[in-house]
Motif scaffolding. Structure first.
Motif, mmCIF file in Angstrom:
data_model
loop_
_atom_site.group_PDB
_atom_site.id
_atom_site.type_symbol
_atom_site.label_atom_id
_atom_site.label_comp_id
_atom_site.label_asym_id
_atom_site.label_seq_id
_atom_site.Cartn_x
_atom_site.Cartn_y
_atom_site.Cartn_z
ATOM 1 N N LEU A 326 0.835 -1.200 0.000
ATOM 2 C CA LEU A 326 0.000 0.000 0.000
ATOM 3 C C LEU A 326 0.871 1.252 0.000
ATOM 4 O O LEU A 326 0.607 2.211 -0.727
ATOM 5 C CB LEU A 326 -0.926 -0.006 1.215
ATOM 6 N N HIS A 327 1.940 1.256 0.776
ATOM 7 C CA HIS A 327 2.837 2.403 0.806
ATOM 8 C C HIS A 327 3.638 2.535 -0.485
ATOM 9 O O HIS A 327 3.937 3.644 -0.926
ATOM 10 C CB HIS A 327 3.801 2.290 1.983
ATOM 11 N N SER A 328 4.009 1.415 -1.096
ATOM 12 C CA SER A 328 4.868 1.466 -2.292
ATOM 13 C C SER A 328 4.094 1.640 -3.583
ATOM 14 O O SER A 328 4.693 1.740 -4.655
ATOM 15 C CB SER A 328 5.693 0.179 -2.388
ATOM 16 N N ASN A 329 2.744 1.659 -3.497
ATOM 17 C CA ASN A 329 1.911 1.724 -4.700
ATOM 18 C C ASN A 329 2.100 0.471 -5.562
ATOM 19 O O ASN A 329 2.132 0.529 -6.783
ATOM 20 C CB ASN A 329 2.207 2.984 -5.516
ATOM 21 N N CYS A 330 2.240 -0.674 -4.872
ATOM 22 C CA CYS A 330 2.402 -1.973 -5.531
ATOM 23 C C CYS A 330 3.662 -2.031 -6.400
ATOM 24 O O CYS A 330 3.679 -2.720 -7.431
ATOM 25 C CB CYS A 330 1.179 -2.344 -6.356
ATOM 26 N N ALA A 331 4.696 -1.336 -5.989
ATOM 27 C CA ALA A 331 5.954 -1.423 -6.730
ATOM 28 C C ALA A 331 6.516 -2.835 -6.615
ATOM 29 O O ALA A 331 6.453 -3.452 -5.553
ATOM 30 C CB ALA A 331 6.950 -0.416 -6.179
ATOM 31 N N LYS A 332 7.077 -3.329 -7.699
ATOM 32 C CA LYS A 332 7.654 -4.669 -7.669
ATOM 33 C C LYS A 332 8.958 -4.717 -6.890
ATOM 34 O O LYS A 332 9.431 -5.801 -6.525
ATOM 35 C CB LYS A 332 7.878 -5.168 -9.100
ATOM 36 N N ALA A 333 9.538 -3.551 -6.623
ATOM 37 C CA ALA A 333 10.769 -3.484 -5.841
ATOM 38 C C ALA A 333 10.798 -2.178 -5.052
ATOM 39 O O ALA A 333 10.225 -1.163 -5.475
ATOM 40 C CB ALA A 333 11.998 -3.581 -6.741
ATOM 41 N N VAL A 334 11.445 -2.210 -3.909
ATOM 42 C CA VAL A 334 11.664 -1.024 -3.099
ATOM 43 C C VAL A 334 13.151 -0.965 -2.740
ATOM 44 O O VAL A 334 13.870 -1.947 -2.891
ATOM 45 C CB VAL A 334 10.813 -1.039 -1.807
ATOM 46 N N ARG A 335 13.584 0.177 -2.279
ATOM 47 C CA ARG A 335 14.956 0.244 -1.773
ATOM 48 C C ARG A 335 15.086 -0.595 -0.509
ATOM 49 O O ARG A 335 16.053 -1.320 -0.324
ATOM 50 C CB ARG A 335 15.328 1.695 -1.466
ATOM 51 N N TYR A 336 14.078 -0.445 0.371
ATOM 52 C CA TYR A 336 14.054 -1.230 1.601
ATOM 53 C C TYR A 336 12.690 -1.064 2.243
ATOM 54 O O TYR A 336 11.881 -0.253 1.820
ATOM 55 C CB TYR A 336 15.155 -0.758 2.571
ATOM 56 N N GLY A 337 12.420 -1.872 3.260
ATOM 57 C CA GLY A 337 11.146 -1.798 3.949
ATOM 58 C C GLY A 337 11.189 -2.569 5.251
ATOM 59 O O GLY A 337 12.038 -3.433 5.454
ATOM 60 N N GLY A 338 10.254 -2.256 6.126
ATOM 61 C CA GLY A 338 10.178 -2.937 7.408
ATOM 62 C C GLY A 338 9.343 -2.141 8.381
ATOM 63 O O GLY A 338 8.346 -1.516 8.005
ATOM 64 N N GLU A 339 9.747 -2.137 9.631
ATOM 65 C CA GLU A 339 9.089 -1.362 10.674
ATOM 66 C C GLU A 339 10.152 -0.596 11.468
ATOM 67 O O GLU A 339 11.330 -0.939 11.444
ATOM 68 C CB GLU A 339 8.297 -2.263 11.621
ATOM 69 N N PHE A 340 9.712 0.449 12.171
ATOM 70 C CA PHE A 340 10.603 1.150 13.090
ATOM 71 C C PHE A 340 9.794 1.726 14.237
ATOM 72 O O PHE A 340 8.573 1.874 14.143
ATOM 73 C CB PHE A 340 11.411 2.246 12.383
ATOM 74 N N HIS A 341 10.459 2.034 15.324
ATOM 75 C CA HIS A 341 9.809 2.731 16.429
ATOM 76 C C HIS A 341 10.822 3.587 17.173
ATOM 77 O O HIS A 341 11.998 3.234 17.268
ATOM 78 C CB HIS A 341 9.124 1.748 17.396
ATOM 79 N N PRO A 342 10.386 4.755 17.656
ATOM 80 C CA PRO A 342 11.269 5.590 18.458
ATOM 81 C C PRO A 342 11.278 5.086 19.896
ATOM 82 O O PRO A 342 10.300 4.504 20.373
ATOM 83 C CB PRO A 342 10.619 6.973 18.369
ATOM 84 N N ARG A 343 12.376 5.302 20.587
ATOM 85 C CA ARG A 343 12.437 4.943 22.008
ATOM 86 C C ARG A 343 13.489 5.817 22.701
ATOM 87 O O ARG A 343 14.462 6.247 22.069
ATOM 88 C CB ARG A 343 12.779 3.473 22.197
ATOM 89 N N PRO A 344 13.300 6.064 23.999
ATOM 90 C CA PRO A 344 14.360 6.735 24.757
ATOM 91 C C PRO A 344 15.528 5.768 24.909
ATOM 92 O O PRO A 344 15.325 4.551 24.975
ATOM 93 C CB PRO A 344 13.691 7.037 26.097
ATOM 94 N N VAL A 345 16.732 6.297 24.936
ATOM 95 C CA VAL A 345 17.888 5.430 25.132
ATOM 96 C C VAL A 345 17.706 4.676 26.457
ATOM 97 O O VAL A 345 17.455 5.280 27.495
ATOM 98 C CB VAL A 345 19.193 6.247 25.139
ATOM 99 N N GLY A 346 17.825 3.356 26.402
ATOM 100 C CA GLY A 346 17.536 2.527 27.560
ATOM 101 C C GLY A 346 16.204 1.809 27.445
ATOM 102 O O GLY A 346 15.941 0.849 28.166
ATOM 103 N N GLY A 347 15.351 2.293 26.512
ATOM 104 C CA GLY A 347 14.084 1.610 26.248
ATOM 105 C C GLY A 347 12.900 2.186 26.987
ATOM 106 O O GLY A 347 13.041 2.902 27.985
ATOM 107 N N TRP A 348 11.712 1.892 26.481
ATOM 108 C CA TRP A 348 10.469 2.379 27.080
ATOM 109 C C TRP A 348 10.236 1.776 28.463
ATOM 110 O O TRP A 348 9.591 2.403 29.318
ATOM 111 C CB TRP A 348 9.283 2.065 26.179
ATOM 112 N N ALA A 349 10.748 0.572 28.725
ATOM 113 C CA ALA A 349 10.527 -0.079 30.016
ATOM 114 C C ALA A 349 11.160 0.708 31.161
ATOM 115 O O ALA A 349 10.725 0.607 32.315
ATOM 116 C CB ALA A 349 11.086 -1.499 29.981
ATOM 117 N N ARG A 350 12.181 1.521 30.846
ATOM 118 C CA ARG A 350 12.870 2.291 31.877
ATOM 119 C C ARG A 350 12.477 3.760 31.864
ATOM 120 O O ARG A 350 13.046 4.562 32.601
ATOM 121 C CB ARG A 350 14.381 2.177 31.681
ATOM 122 N N PHE A 351 11.490 4.110 31.057
ATOM 123 C CA PHE A 351 11.102 5.503 30.893
ATOM 124 C C PHE A 351 9.945 5.839 31.814
ATOM 125 O O PHE A 351 9.198 4.969 32.272
ATOM 126 C CB PHE A 351 10.707 5.761 29.441
#
Length: 453
Positions: A326-351
Motif C-alpha cells: 500500500l505504501h509502495s503503490n504496488c511497486a515490484k521493488a523497493v529500496r528497503y522496507g520494514g518497521e521502526f519505532h522511536p524509544r528513549p535510550v535505555g528503552g520504554w521499560a525504563r522511561f
C-alpha cells in the motif's frame, strides 16, 4: 498573518535591487535554449534553487480563486513537488531545492497547476523553462502553445563548482529534507477521534539514497503468499488496482496536507509527537506534546527515493493484503522496507512520563520486517546510515526482524502505549471505527480515481 500580495511585492523589490546592483537582468526569455556541443567537456555545479512565489495567476474556479502548486524538474532526471497554496492568485512558497552535480547545460522546467479536488486531473495553469545560470529570475508563465501569459514566477538560483567526480552521481538531491503529512480521506467525516495519527501517512524526501544504496533494490518475495496474490496469478491485476487506488487516496496532495522541513532534532521530534487529542470529551489526557510510543510501517521507494510510513495500527490498513505494498503503490521493488519505532535510550521499560522528552536521548529502532519484500538483513547498516543522515539528533539501532532485542523493544513500546498513554489493544492493530467506510471500500467504489494523477 503574512499578506501574500505584500510579500510578493517585497520579494520583487529586493530581487530587482539586487540584480540591478550587480548588473544582472532579472527578466528572462521563456524560450531560453541551451545548445550542447559535442566534444566539449561538461562542467558540473551544485545548485540551490529558491522557489519564491508567483503573481497574477489566472482564476481557475468560478467560485474561489486558485489552489496552486508546481512540479519542477532538472532535465527530467530529478523532480521536486511543492506544497499546495490555498485560495490565492499570489502564492508565496519560499521553498528551497538543493541538487549536487548538475551539468551547467541543464534546463529547469516548472509546471504550475491548480489543485482540483473534485476532478480526475488538476487544472493546468502553465509552465516555463530556464537555464540554471545563477541569479534572480522573473519568468513568464505561458499557457499551452505559448499563446497567453498566465502570470509571473519568481525564483533565485545560486551555484558553485561540484567537487569529487560529479559524473559518477549526477543530479543528486542534497536537501533540505522535507516532508508532507497526508490525512486519510475518511478523517474529515470522523469527529470523535482520539488520535488522528492513526489516519495519517508521511512522505519524507530524503537525501543520500543513490550514494548509499547504489543499485541495490529489494524485489517482492516469491515465497510470501500475500505477495504472490498481489504480483502474480489471474486475480493479481484486480487486487493491485484496488491497492493502487488506496495508495493514491492516502498520498494525494491537497491544501489539508501538512508540510515541513527537517533542519534539527526538534523537527524530527515533531514527526513523532502526539496522541489523545480530544481529551476533554472522554477524560483522557492529551499527549500531543510528547513523543508517541508507536510502531511504524515504512518503505523507501525506488520511484522517488522517499521514505513513506504510517503507524502499523493505522485504521486504513483494514482489508489490504500488504501494508508495504500500500505504501509502495504496488511497486515490484523497493529500496528497503520494514518497521521502526522511536524509544528513549535505555528503552520504554525504563522511561517515565515524569521525565521530559528533552531530558533524554532518543533513538530509532529500525528493522527489515516486511514479508512482501523480505529485505536483505545484510543491508541494515546502509539503512542505519540513511536514517542517521536524514534524521538529525536521533541515534539509530538497526536489527533483524527475528532479533530477540527487537521483539523485546517493540513489545515494551506497545506496553507503554497501553499502560501509560491510554491506548487500547484495538488501536494497536488496523481497525474500523463505528460508522466508518474503509479505505478499501472507497477505493473499490472509485474514489481513488480522483487522485490517480
Amino acid at each position: 498573518m503574512l499578506n501574500p500580495i505584500q510579500a510578493m511585492a517585497d520579494i520583487v523589490d529586493q530581487f530587482r535591487s539586487h540584480t540591478n546592483a550587480n548588473g544582472v537582468t532579472a527578466k528572462m526569455d521563456n524560450a531560453v535554449q541551451v545548445v550542447r556541443q559535442p566534444g566539449v567537456e561538461t562542467k558540473y555545479v551544485d545548485v540551490t534553487i529558491q522557489f519564491i512565489g508567483a503573481s497574477h495567476l489566472p482564476r481557475m474556479e468560478v467560485i474561489g480563486t486558485t489552489d496552486p502548486f508546481f512540479h519542477a524538474s532538472l532535465d527530467h532526471r530529478l523532480s521536486y513537488r511543492s506544497s499546495v497554496q490555498s485560495n490565492t492568485l499570489t502564492p508565496v512558497w519560499n521553498e528551497v531545492w538543493q541538487v549536487k552535480n548538475v551539468p551547467t547545460t541543464a534546463m529547469l522546467s516548472v509546471v504550475i497547476r491548480d489543485k482540483d479536488h473534485k476532478a480526475l486531473v488538476d487544472h493546468y495553469i502553465g509552465k516555463f523553462e530556464t537555464t540554471i545560470y545563477p541569479g534572480a529570475k522573473e519568468a513568464e508563465i505561458r499557457a499551452p502553445m505559448h499563446i497567453h501569459n498566465r502570470g509571473t514566477f519568481w525564483l533565485k538560483i545560486d551555484s558553485s563548482p561540484s567537487h569529487n567526480d560529479p559524473a559518477l552521481l549526477p543530479y543528486a538531491f542534497d536537501g533540505p529534507v522535507h516532508y508532507s503529512r497526508h490525512n486519510s480521506p475518511v478523517l474529515g467525516a470522523l469527529t470523535k477521534l482520539r488520535d488522528t495519527r492513526l489516519y495519517s501517512t508521511w512522505k519524507v524526501y530524503i537525501k543520500g539514497v543513490p550514494r548509499i544504496f547504489g543499485d541495490e533494490v529489494q524485489h517482492w518475495s516469491r515465497n510470501y503468499k500475500a505477495a504472490q496474490a498481489i504480483f502474480q496469478g489471474p486475480t493479481s491485476i484486480a487486487l493491485r488496482s484496488g491497492i493502487q487506488a488506496g495508495h493514491h487516496l492516502l498520498y494525494a496532495r491537497s491544501v489539508s496536507n501538512a508540510f515541513g522541513v527537517i533542519k534539527s532534532a526538534e523537527d524530527v521530534y515533531a514527526l513523532f509527537r502526539g496522541n489523545m487529542h480530544r481529551s476533554s470529551i472522554d477524560g483522557t489526557v492529551s499527549y500531543a506534546h510528547r513523543i508517541k510510543p508507536a510502531v511504524y510501517t515504512y518503505i523507501i521507494s525506488t520511484d522517488d527515493d522517499t521514505l513513506r510510513f504510517s503507524e502499523t495500527g493505522a485504521a486504513f490498513f483494514v482489508d489490504f493484503a500488504s501494508k508495504h505494498a500500500l505504501h509502495s503503490n504496488c511497486a515490484k521493488a523497493v529500496r528497503y522496507g520494514g518497521e521502526f519505532h522511536p524509544r528513549p535510550v535505555g528503552g520504554w521499560a525504563r522511561f517515565s512520563d515524569a521525565i521530559k522528552d528533552s531530558e533524554v536521548e532518543w533513538e530509532i529502532v529500525i528493522d527489515n520486517d516486511s514479508g512482501t519484500y523480505s529485505p536483505d538483513p545484510g543491508l541494515l547498516p546502509k539503512v542505519k546510515e540513511i536514517v542517521e543522515v536524514n534524521f538529525t539528533g536521533f541515534r539509530v539501532v538497526a536489527l533483524r526482524h527475528d532479533d530477540p532485542e527487537l521483539v523485546a523493544s517493540r513489545e515494551a513500546c506497545r506496553a507503554y502505549a497501553l499502560s501509560m498513554r491510554g491506548m487500547t489493544e484495538h488501536e494497536l492493530e488496523p481497525h474500523v471505527t463505528e460508522g466508518e467506510e474503509t479505505l478499501m471500500y472507497q477505493a473499490r467504489r472509485g474514489d481513488g480515481a480522483l487522485y490517480y494523477r
